[in-house]
Design a protein around this motif. Sequence first.
Motif, PDB file in Angstrom:
ATOM      1  N   ALA A 130      16.190  -0.296  40.156  1.00 16.83           N
ATOM      2  CA  ALA A 130      15.686  -1.740  40.026  1.00 16.83           C
ATOM      3  C   ALA A 130      15.605  -2.529  38.686  1.00 16.83           C
ATOM      4  O   ALA A 130      16.253  -1.965  37.494  1.00 16.83           O
ATOM      5  CB  ALA A 130      14.168  -1.924  39.631  1.00 16.83           C
ATOM      6  N   GLY A 131      16.128  -4.145  38.992  1.00 14.28           N
ATOM      7  CA  GLY A 131      16.549  -4.810  37.654  1.00 14.28           C
ATOM      8  C   GLY A 131      17.946  -4.883  37.262  1.00 14.28           C
ATOM      9  O   GLY A 131      18.813  -5.662  36.012  1.00 14.28           O
ATOM     10  N   GLU A 132      18.892  -3.501  37.629  1.00 17.09           N
ATOM     11  CA  GLU A 132      20.923  -3.794  37.470  1.00 17.09           C
ATOM     12  C   GLU A 132      20.960  -5.193  39.119  1.00 17.09           C
ATOM     13  O   GLU A 132      20.471  -4.583  39.846  1.00 17.09           O
ATOM     14  CB  GLU A 132      21.022  -2.446  37.507  1.00 17.09           C
ATOM     15  CG  GLU A 132      19.959  -1.775  36.462  1.00 17.09           C
ATOM     16  CD  GLU A 132      20.625  -0.418  35.768  1.00 17.09           C
ATOM     17  OE1 GLU A 132      20.915  -0.036  37.055  1.00 17.09           O
ATOM     18  OE2 GLU A 132      19.745   0.467  34.879  1.00 17.09           O
ATOM     19  N   PRO A 133      22.205  -5.410  38.936  1.00 15.77           N
ATOM     20  CA  PRO A 133      22.889  -5.185  39.930  1.00 15.77           C
ATOM     21  C   PRO A 133      23.889  -4.595  41.157  1.00 15.77           C
ATOM     22  O   PRO A 133      23.807  -2.855  40.818  1.00 15.77           O
ATOM     23  CB  PRO A 133      24.859  -6.186  39.383  1.00 15.77           C
ATOM     24  CG  PRO A 133      24.049  -6.150  37.960  1.00 15.77           C
ATOM     25  CD  PRO A 133      22.997  -4.596  37.877  1.00 15.77           C
ATOM     26  N   VAL A 134      23.295  -4.441  42.286  1.00 15.48           N
ATOM     27  CA  VAL A 134      23.246  -3.440  43.277  1.00 15.48           C
ATOM     28  C   VAL A 134      24.786  -3.716  42.901  1.00 15.48           C
ATOM     29  O   VAL A 134      26.113  -4.245  42.930  1.00 15.48           O
ATOM     30  CB  VAL A 134      23.239  -4.831  44.268  1.00 15.48           C
ATOM     31  CG1 VAL A 134      24.089  -3.855  45.972  1.00 15.48           C
ATOM     32  CG2 VAL A 134      22.290  -5.088  44.384  1.00 15.48           C
TER      33      VAL A 134
END
Length: 157
Positions: A130-134
């Motif tokens: 969560a909150g990070e790039p895919v």
Amino acid sequence: MRELQIVDAAELATAYAAADYVVVLDGDSLPLRVGLPATDLEAYAPAARYAFITAWNPASQPRSDSANEAADALLVAQLDAIGAVRHPAWAQDPDGGWREPGWLVVGLGEDDLLRLGLEFGQAGVLDWHAGEPVRLRMLMPRPSAAFGVANTEWVAG
């Protein structure tokens, strides 16, 4: 576990990274893109970790719908057996000429994701916190020509 025979792994990774991914939650279609945060999706389904996986077309080799549906049913059974929360999703090329069903899985551990991806012969899966790039996780050794495929990790080899 199946061994992947990919002619051009770098080209395949580039195509996967450029693909459009869509998750269906409560009737809404939410887009995912490798390298970008999934803010809308994460607001809809809060979790610490997310993944996209499919059982269709192992090693990106086309198979019949019946073979793909049978593989998908086995994947669903395994996801259900480990208590994974899943939502319908798909991947498609940006031109819409290719589309493949899959699953957004919420809270699936890395070991289970990689094990299932390899077991179902997938060349790659999506995975992020969560909150990070895919990010794209390619399940094969990194080829020497794979420079410049952003947000991609080569897991094997």
